[in-house]
Design a protein around this motif. Structure first.
Motif, PDB file in Angstrom:
ATOM      1  N   UNK A 101       0.804  -1.226   0.000  1.00 28.62           N
ATOM      2  CA  UNK A 101       0.000   0.000   0.000  1.00 28.62           C
ATOM      3  C   UNK A 101       0.840   1.280   0.000  1.00 28.62           C
ATOM      4  N   UNK A 102       2.042   1.242   0.576  1.00 25.86           N
ATOM      5  CA  UNK A 102       2.896   2.433   0.580  1.00 25.86           C
ATOM      6  C   UNK A 102       3.337   2.779  -0.841  1.00 25.86           C
ATOM      7  N   UNK A 103       3.612   1.758  -1.639  1.00 26.82           N
ATOM      8  CA  UNK A 103       3.971   1.973  -3.046  1.00 26.82           C
ATOM      9  C   UNK A 103       2.758   2.487  -3.810  1.00 26.82           C
ATOM     10  N   UNK A 104       1.615   1.874  -3.579  1.00 26.19           N
ATOM     11  CA  UNK A 104       0.393   2.297  -4.266  1.00 26.19           C
ATOM     12  C   UNK A 104       0.031   3.735  -3.913  1.00 26.19           C
ATOM     13  N   UNK A 105       0.231   4.116  -2.646  1.00 22.82           N
ATOM     14  CA  UNK A 105      -0.054   5.494  -2.237  1.00 22.82           C
ATOM     15  C   UNK A 105       0.866   6.473  -2.959  1.00 22.82           C
ATOM     16  N   UNK A 106       2.138   6.122  -3.066  1.00 20.74           N
ATOM     17  CA  UNK A 106       3.071   6.992  -3.795  1.00 20.74           C
ATOM     18  C   UNK A 106       2.636   7.148  -5.243  1.00 20.74           C
ATOM     19  N   UNK A 107       2.202   6.059  -5.866  1.00 18.53           N
ATOM     20  CA  UNK A 107       1.736   6.115  -7.249  1.00 18.53           C
ATOM     21  C   UNK A 107       0.450   6.939  -7.367  1.00 18.53           C
ATOM     22  N   UNK A 108      -0.423   6.838  -6.371  1.00 16.27           N
ATOM     23  CA  UNK A 108      -1.653   7.627  -6.367  1.00 16.27           C
ATOM     24  C   UNK A 108      -1.341   9.118  -6.296  1.00 16.27           C
ATOM     25  N   UNK A 109      -0.452   9.492  -5.399  1.00 14.75           N
ATOM     26  CA  UNK A 109      -0.077  10.904  -5.256  1.00 14.75           C
ATOM     27  C   UNK A 109       0.590  11.421  -6.518  1.00 14.75           C
ATOM     28  N   UNK A 110       1.354  10.568  -7.178  1.00  7.96           N
ATOM     29  CA  UNK A 110       2.022  10.956  -8.416  1.00  7.96           C
ATOM     30  C   UNK A 110       1.105  10.872  -9.639  1.00  7.96           C
TER      31      UNK A 110
END
Length: 210
Positions: free
Chosen positions: A51-60
Motif C-alpha cells: 500500500x505504501x507503493x500504491x499510495x506513492x503512485x496515487x499521489x504521483x
C-alpha cells in the motif's frame, strides 16, 4: 507470496539478529520474493503488493483512486491468505513474523520505530519510483527493487522487524494478536508517510533540467 515466503522464513529459521544466518536468510527471502513477483506479475499489475507503493503512485497520479482502493483491498486479501498458509504449515500460534519493536533494540521506542520505518520505506519506495521511471530499466528493475528490500531488511530487522508495507504488517498482527496487534498502527502509519514523502520528493528530484 510476500507473507508466505518472507514471514514464513522468519518463522522457520528464527529471525535473530544475534545469530546472523536466520537474519540474513529472512532479509533475502523478502527480497527474492519481490524479484520473483516483479518478473511474474509486473507486466500485469506493475507488482503493487504494498500500500505504501500504491499510495506513492496515487499521489504521483500514476494510479486512479478507484484502482488504489482495489490494489489495497487485494494486498490485504493476499496478506490474509499468506497468514492462513503459515498457520496451516506452522500452527496458528507461530507468531506469523509480525512486526514489533524489537526487545534487543536498546534505544527502541515508539518514536524511534516510526522514524526507522519512515526512513526504510522512503529508501525502498524511492528505489521503485526511480528504477521504474525509465523504460530502459525494465530488464533490471525487479532485481534492483528486490535487492533494495533486502537492504532495508538487513538494517531494520533488529529494530522493528522491518515492515515498509502496511499489508504485510496488518494481517500477521491480526493473526498473531497480543503486542503485535497493539503496535501495528506504527507499521501502517509510518510506511504510508514514507511512501507519501517519496511522491512529494520525487516530484522535485525527478524534474528534467531545461
Amino acid at each position: 507470496m510476500l507473507v508466505t515466503f518472507g514471514c514464513g522464513t522468519a518463522v522457520a529459521v528464527g529471525c535473530n539478529s544475534t545469530f546472523g544466518s536466520g537474519y540474513i536468510l529472512t532479509a533475502l527471502a523478502f527480497g527474492l520474493v519481490i524479484v520473483a513477483m516483479a518478473y511474474s506479475i509486473g507486466n500485469i499489475s506493475s507488482c503493487h503488493i504494498n500500500p505504501a507503493v500504491s499510495l506513492a503512485m496515487l499521489i504521483r497520479k500514476q494510479l486512479s483512486s478507484i484502482d488504489f482502493v482495489g490494489y489495497v483491498v487485494s494486498q490485504l486479501i493476499g496478506s490474509a491468505l499468506g497468514c492462513v498458509i503459515l498457520g496451516a504449515v506452522f500452527g496458528f500460534d507461530c507468531g506469523f513474523g509480525a512486526n514489533q519493536i524489537q526487545s534487543g533494540w536498546e534505544n527502541g521506542s515508539v518514536g524511534g520505530a516510526i522514524l526507522v520505518e519512515i526512513v526504510l520505506t522512503f529508501v525502498f519506495v524511492i528505489a521503485i519510483i526511480g528504477v521504474t521511471s525509465k523504460t530502459e530499466n525494465t530488464a533490471v528493475s525487479g532485481v534492483v527493487i528486490g535487492l533494495t528490500l533486502t537492504l532495508v531488511h538487513i538494517l531494520g530487522i533488529a529494530l522493528t522487524g522491518t515492515s515498509v508495507n502496511p499489508a504485510r504488517s496488518l494481517m500477521p498482527a491480526i493473526f498473531a494478536g497480543g503486542d503485535a496487534l497493539s503496535q501495528v498502527w506504527i507499521f501502517i502509519v509510518a510506511p504510508l508517510i514514507g511512501g507519501a514523502l517519496v511522491a512529494v520528493a520525487y516530484s522535485f528530484l525527478g524534474k528534467k533540467k531545461v
